[in-house]
Design an enzyme around this catalytic site. Structure first.
Site, PDB file in Angstrom:
ATOM      1  N   PHE A  74      -5.337  -2.736   5.203  1.00 27.63           N
ATOM      2  CA  PHE A  74      -6.079  -1.637   4.578  1.00 27.63           C
ATOM      3  C   PHE A  74      -7.536  -2.064   4.496  1.00 27.63           C
ATOM      4  O   PHE A  74      -7.845  -3.067   3.844  1.00 27.63           O
ATOM      5  CB  PHE A  74      -5.540  -1.351   3.173  1.00 27.63           C
ATOM      6  N   HIS A  95       0.771  -1.246   0.000  1.00 22.87           N
ATOM      7  CA  HIS A  95       0.000   0.000   0.000  1.00 22.87           C
ATOM      8  C   HIS A  95       0.800   1.293   0.000  1.00 22.87           C
ATOM      9  O   HIS A  95       0.229   2.351  -0.282  1.00 22.87           O
ATOM     10  CB  HIS A  95      -0.969   0.005   1.200  1.00 22.87           C
ATOM     11  N   LYS A 109      -4.584  -9.820  -7.812  1.00 27.69           N
ATOM     12  CA  LYS A 109      -5.336  -9.246  -6.675  1.00 27.69           C
ATOM     13  C   LYS A 109      -6.406  -8.322  -7.256  1.00 27.69           C
ATOM     14  O   LYS A 109      -6.096  -7.499  -8.116  1.00 27.69           O
ATOM     15  CB  LYS A 109      -4.401  -8.486  -5.727  1.00 27.69           C
TER      16      LYS A 109
END
Ligand SMILES: Nc1ncnc2c1ncn2[C@@H]1O[C@H](C(=O)NS(=O)(=O)C[C@H]2[C@@H](O)[C@H](n3ccc(=O)[nH]c3=O)O[C@@H]2CO)[C@@H](O)[C@H]1O
Length: 125
Positions: free
Chosen positions: A121, A12, A41
């Site tokens: 996240f 991230h 992903k």
């Protein structure tokens, strides 16, 4: 699997590049950060902020996570520069093809440990 702060940073954090709307940003970054191995992903957000800024969110408003009933999530007081990568419907593994979308939004992350550090996240709002 136990989430780690290293995994959070790998998946991230992108403080070095400015908000990136180059259409190839996500295709490049998702590959470079190891999120297209074995499968693509589906959704991933990159944060164009310093680690100090993101770590500080762990001491901001605590709330129930959106993706679980856990209460170790924290919502950022201010908006952050983010890039959302979203897998295209037409994408076929191993060619993971993403849309690249920039925005400035609040984020919700889960924090763990002592001192608290980001480990997951949860969402952007
Ligand atoms: N409260 C917690 N406390 C501690 N740990 C917690 C907690 N909750 C989960 N973990 C753990 O975290 C790990 C993990 O990878 N969770 S993950 O839901 O798959 C992450 C999502 C996110 O990466 C991404 N996404 C999603 C939306 C968006 O806007 N932007 C965006 O990037 O998609 C992923 C799937 O949604 C896993 O080990 C899980 O056990």
């Amino acid at each position: 699997r136990k989430p780690s702060v290293q995994d959070f940073k790998r998946q991230h954090m992108d403080p070095d590049s400015p908000p990136n709307s180059r259409p190839t940003y996500c295709n490049q970054m998702m590959k470079r950060r190891g999120m297209t191995k074995g499968s693509c992903k589906r959704v991933n957000t990159f944060l164009h902020e310093s680690w100090a800024t993101v770590k500080a969110i762990c001491s901001q408003r605590q709330m129930t996570c959106k993706t679980s009933s856990r209460n170790n999530c924290h919502k950022s007081s201010s908006t952050l520069h983010i890039t959302d990568c979203r897998l295209k419907g037409s994408s076929k593994y191993p060619n993971c093809d993403y849309t690249t979308t920039n925005s400035q939004k609040h984020i919700i992350i889960a924090c763990e440990g002592n001192p608290l550090v980001p480990v997951h996240f949860d969402a952007s709002v």
